[in-house]
Scaffold this motif. Structure first.
Motif, PDB file in Angstrom:
ATOM      1  N   TYR A  72     -26.870 -38.467  88.137  1.00 47.30           N
ATOM      2  CA  TYR A  72     -28.077 -38.757  87.394  1.00 47.30           C
ATOM      3  C   TYR A  72     -28.147 -40.444  86.074  1.00 47.30           C
ATOM      4  CZ  TYR A  72     -31.450 -36.778  83.596  1.00 47.30           C
ATOM      5  OH  TYR A  72     -32.236 -36.518  82.540  1.00 47.30           O
ATOM      6  N   THR A  87     -39.720 -25.813  75.867  1.00 48.16           N
ATOM      7  CA  THR A  87     -39.484 -26.640  74.750  1.00 48.16           C
ATOM      8  C   THR A  87     -40.679 -26.838  73.495  1.00 48.16           C
ATOM      9  OG1 THR A  87     -38.723 -28.258  76.594  1.00 48.16           O
ATOM     10  CG2 THR A  87     -39.780 -28.902  74.604  1.00 48.16           C
ATOM     11  N   GLN A 122     -38.389 -36.276  76.101  1.00 46.51           N
ATOM     12  CA  GLN A 122     -36.613 -35.934  76.245  1.00 46.51           C
ATOM     13  C   GLN A 122     -36.427 -34.429  77.451  1.00 46.51           C
ATOM     14  OE1 GLN A 122     -35.192 -36.290  72.773  1.00 46.51           O
ATOM     15  NE2 GLN A 122     -32.815 -35.682  73.722  1.00 46.51           N
ATOM     16  N   GLU A 180     -34.531 -33.736  80.415  1.00 46.97           N
ATOM     17  CA  GLU A 180     -32.897 -33.030  80.398  1.00 46.97           C
ATOM     18  C   GLU A 180     -33.578 -31.911  81.671  1.00 46.97           C
ATOM     19  OE1 GLU A 180     -32.745 -31.642  76.557  1.00 46.97           O
ATOM     20  OE2 GLU A 180     -31.621 -33.331  75.907  1.00 46.97           O
ATOM     21  N   TRP A 181     -33.840 -31.020  81.682  1.00 42.85           N
ATOM     22  CA  TRP A 181     -34.765 -29.693  82.369  1.00 42.85           C
ATOM     23  C   TRP A 181     -34.758 -30.049  83.691  1.00 42.85           C
ATOM     24  CZ3 TRP A 181     -39.809 -29.563  85.017  1.00 42.85           C
ATOM     25  CH2 TRP A 181     -39.712 -28.130  85.624  1.00 42.85           C
ATOM     26  N   LYS A 211     -33.360 -32.983  85.050  1.00 41.08           N
ATOM     27  CA  LYS A 211     -31.407 -32.900  84.834  1.00 41.08           C
ATOM     28  C   LYS A 211     -30.550 -31.586  85.251  1.00 41.08           C
ATOM     29  CE  LYS A 211     -27.280 -34.031  82.625  1.00 41.08           C
ATOM     30  NZ  LYS A 211     -26.382 -35.222  81.203  1.00 41.08           N
ATOM     31  N   ARG A 212     -31.133 -30.766  84.506  1.00 35.47           N
ATOM     32  CA  ARG A 212     -30.350 -29.268  85.136  1.00 35.47           C
ATOM     33  C   ARG A 212     -30.575 -28.626  86.161  1.00 35.47           C
ATOM     34  NH1 ARG A 212     -32.481 -28.346  79.733  1.00 35.47           N
ATOM     35  NH2 ARG A 212     -34.019 -26.867  80.145  1.00 35.47           N
TER      36      ARG A 212
END
Length: 227
Positions: free
Chosen positions: A9, A187, A215, A219-220, A222-223
């Protein structure tokens, strides 16, 4: 094994955009590609019933996500390509979305099905049928303004795949606190309306609000990669 193949990532370079027309049973759709080099994921995202892909959130996503190994496809529904001012019935929107899917699958990447407003409803309704890896719902219209009794929560709850809702704190189509509990992430963009516009009295600027959108999505993703 990570959902999207486990690519490290990190930021990566982007390539030039290009536009492609696609014949569907609802008419001719149009895809504007924002490709990432070494992409491990494709995000296809469409507009709502009152605007096009020039929406601030869609443009910000297309500019930012390719830096994170995500190719972005901004999709214009056939009614918009034809120059019509009023969107057709939901079933016709679904037909148009189904029609562009074979073109997306040619990329041989997991596809996140996305949309804003009416486009978010389409993404939720068709996710399992089309084999989407996940859903991105921007400004999901939980109900018509002032009519909370006409809930569309079943569409969101029925997506059946990992889902992220990005919702303005003052969205008249459904504020975050109105959303039911369910198998999705949410979010909130403080003070944002249905188009994520924030008033001057808000504690954040418009640029900061848009940055929170991208952002939150990054981040989502990435999860999802780490699952």
């Amino acid at each position: 094994m990570p959902l999207f193949g486990g690519r490290p990532y990190e930021d990566g370079p982007v390539t030039q955009t290009k536009t492609e027309t696609v014949d569907t049973d609802a008419g001719q759709a149009r895809i504007t590609w924002h490709p990432a080099k070494k992409a491990d994921l494709l995000l296809a995202v469409s507009h709502g019933a009152g605007g096009g892909i020039e929406a601030r959130d869609l443009q910000a996503i297309a500019a930012e996500l390719p830096r994170h190994h995500v190719t972005v496809a901004l999709v214009e529904q056939p009614w918009r390509v034809a120059g019509k001012k009023v969107a057709p019935a939901p079933k016709t929107l679904d037909v148009g979305w189904r029609g562009i899917w074979p073109v997306l699958e040619k990329r041989k990447l997991p596809v996140v099905s996305g949309g804003r407003s009416a486009g978010a409803r389409v993404a939720c309704r068709t996710a399992q049928e089309l084999g989407a890896a996940a859903v991105l719902a921007l400004s999901f219209p939980l109900h018509p303004p002032g009519k909370p009794e006409k809930s569309r929560a079943e569409e969101l709850l029925g997506a059946g795949v990992p889902t992220l809702v990005v919702q303005g704190g003052n969205d008249p189509f459904g504020r975050p606190a109105e959303f039911p509990e369910g198998p999705y992430d949410l979010t909130e963009i403080p003070y944002g309306d249905h188009g994520f516009a924030v008033p001057k009295r808000a504690g954040i600027t418009q640029d900061e609000a848009v940055a929170r959108i991208t952002q939150g999505i990054v981040e989502w993703i990435k999860r999802l990669r780490e699952c």
